[in-house]
Design an enzyme around this catalytic site. Structure first.
Site, PDB file in Angstrom:
ATOM      1  N   HIS A  11      84.604 -20.836 -13.260  1.00  0.00           N
ATOM      2  CA  HIS A  11      84.091 -22.028 -13.941  1.00  0.00           C
ATOM      3  C   HIS A  11      82.920 -22.630 -13.149  1.00  0.00           C
ATOM      4  O   HIS A  11      81.876 -22.973 -13.695  1.00  0.00           O
ATOM      5  CB  HIS A  11      85.231 -23.029 -14.103  1.00  0.00           C
ATOM      6  CG  HIS A  11      84.799 -24.311 -14.723  1.00  0.00           C
ATOM      7  ND1 HIS A  11      84.559 -24.422 -16.074  1.00  0.00           N
ATOM      8  CD2 HIS A  11      84.524 -25.518 -14.186  1.00  0.00           C
ATOM      9  CE1 HIS A  11      84.169 -25.651 -16.334  1.00  0.00           C
ATOM     10  NE2 HIS A  11      84.145 -26.344 -15.206  1.00  0.00           N
ATOM     11  N   ASP A  68      82.026 -28.052   0.605  1.00  0.00           N
ATOM     12  CA  ASP A  68      83.290 -28.641   1.022  1.00  0.00           C
ATOM     13  C   ASP A  68      83.213 -30.132   0.715  1.00  0.00           C
ATOM     14  O   ASP A  68      82.147 -30.733   0.891  1.00  0.00           O
ATOM     15  CB  ASP A  68      83.564 -28.397   2.514  1.00  0.00           C
ATOM     16  CG  ASP A  68      85.049 -28.551   2.839  1.00  0.00           C
ATOM     17  OD1 ASP A  68      85.890 -28.462   1.916  1.00  0.00           O
ATOM     18  OD2 ASP A  68      85.386 -28.778   4.015  1.00  0.00           O
ATOM     19  N   GLY A 149      92.810 -34.259  -8.054  1.00  0.00           N
ATOM     20  CA  GLY A 149      92.861 -34.812  -6.698  1.00  0.00           C
ATOM     21  C   GLY A 149      93.107 -36.319  -6.687  1.00  0.00           C
ATOM     22  O   GLY A 149      94.044 -36.818  -7.320  1.00  0.00           O
ATOM     23  N   ASP A 151      91.349 -38.715  -7.982  1.00  0.00           N
ATOM     24  CA  ASP A 151      90.631 -39.454  -9.038  1.00  0.00           C
ATOM     25  C   ASP A 151      91.370 -40.693  -9.557  1.00  0.00           C
ATOM     26  O   ASP A 151      90.725 -41.718  -9.794  1.00  0.00           O
ATOM     27  CB  ASP A 151      90.291 -38.522 -10.206  1.00  0.00           C
ATOM     28  CG  ASP A 151      89.067 -37.664  -9.911  1.00  0.00           C
ATOM     29  OD1 ASP A 151      88.354 -37.963  -8.930  1.00  0.00           O
ATOM     30  OD2 ASP A 151      88.824 -36.702 -10.658  1.00  0.00           O
TER      31      ASP A 151
END
Ligand code: ITT
Length: 194
Positions: A11, A68, A149, A151
């Site tokens: 993706h 990262d 995560g 959010d």
């Protein structure tokens, strides 16, 4: 120009390929025959991004970029930072990570935080780092179901909704990752596009 994105996420590769356009031959790790897990043993986002991109460049002789990202909370001296994915343990569970963060912040008045992404590009001519960040605050509780995560507990500055309450398009207008990607793409297009 041929450039490798050091990820196995199809993706991510497709999305980046569409942004870069046809003058770039973008490959993923599988396309260059890299099946091993890339080393990611450094103590900073910069170190990890660079370590991954440098590994691919050294072993496969192809220009490569790697990313990262992490969440940095001011009152916790930048935690979870480079440990964001596995903050609450090696199960890498987002709920556990958020619960631990909310617990550590309870009673602390300063809830300022930022998401930060580093992209490292390694080419025969040298190394470049691109940074994107978004400032915001850690909410008192989780809100919304979108994203991933941290959010649900992160609200960007100037908004009254968490990242998890935004559409992907809205998040991409301000996100750390989108900002870092834009810098990389601008550089690649200026340097290599005809
Ligand atoms: P890959 O390396 O496979 O891409 P990862 O989980 O390590 O996956 P990142 O390096 O991008 O992904 O981010 C590390 C962690 O930081 C991620 O697992 C989340 O916990 C957190 N994080 C990063 N970007 C985030 C975002 O946009 N929203 C919420 N959490 C995020």
């Amino acid at each position: 120009m041929k450039v490798c994105f050091a990820t196995n996420n199809p993706h991510k590769i497709k999305e980046m390929g569409a942004i870069l356009g046809p003058s770039f031959l973008l490959t993923g790790l599988a396309d260059i025959g890299c099946a091993e897990e890339l080393p990611e043993t450094q103590s900073t986002l910069e170190g990890n991004a660079l370590q991954k991109a440098q590994y691919v460049f050294d072993h496969y002789q192809v220009a490569c970029f790697a990313d990262d990202s992490g969440l940095e909370v001011e009152a916790l001296n930048g935690e979870p930072g480079v440990d964001s994915a596995h903050y609450a343990g090696k199960q890498r569970n987002a709920e556990d990570n958020m619960n631990l963060l909310l617990q550590k912040l309870s009673g602390l008045p300063n809830r300022k935080a930022q998401f930060r992404t580093i992209i490292a590009l390694v080419e025969p001519t040298g190394v470049m780092l691109f940074e994107g960040s978004v400032q915001g605050e850690i909410l008192m509780e989780k809100r919304g179901i979108g994203g991933f995560g941290y959010d649900p507990i992160f609200q960007p500055e100037g908004y009254t909704r968490s990242f998890a309450e935004m559409s992907m398009e809205e998040k991409n207008e301000v996100s750390h990752r989108a900002r870092a990607v834009k810098k990389l793409v601008d550089y690649l297009q200026q340097t290599y596009s005809r």
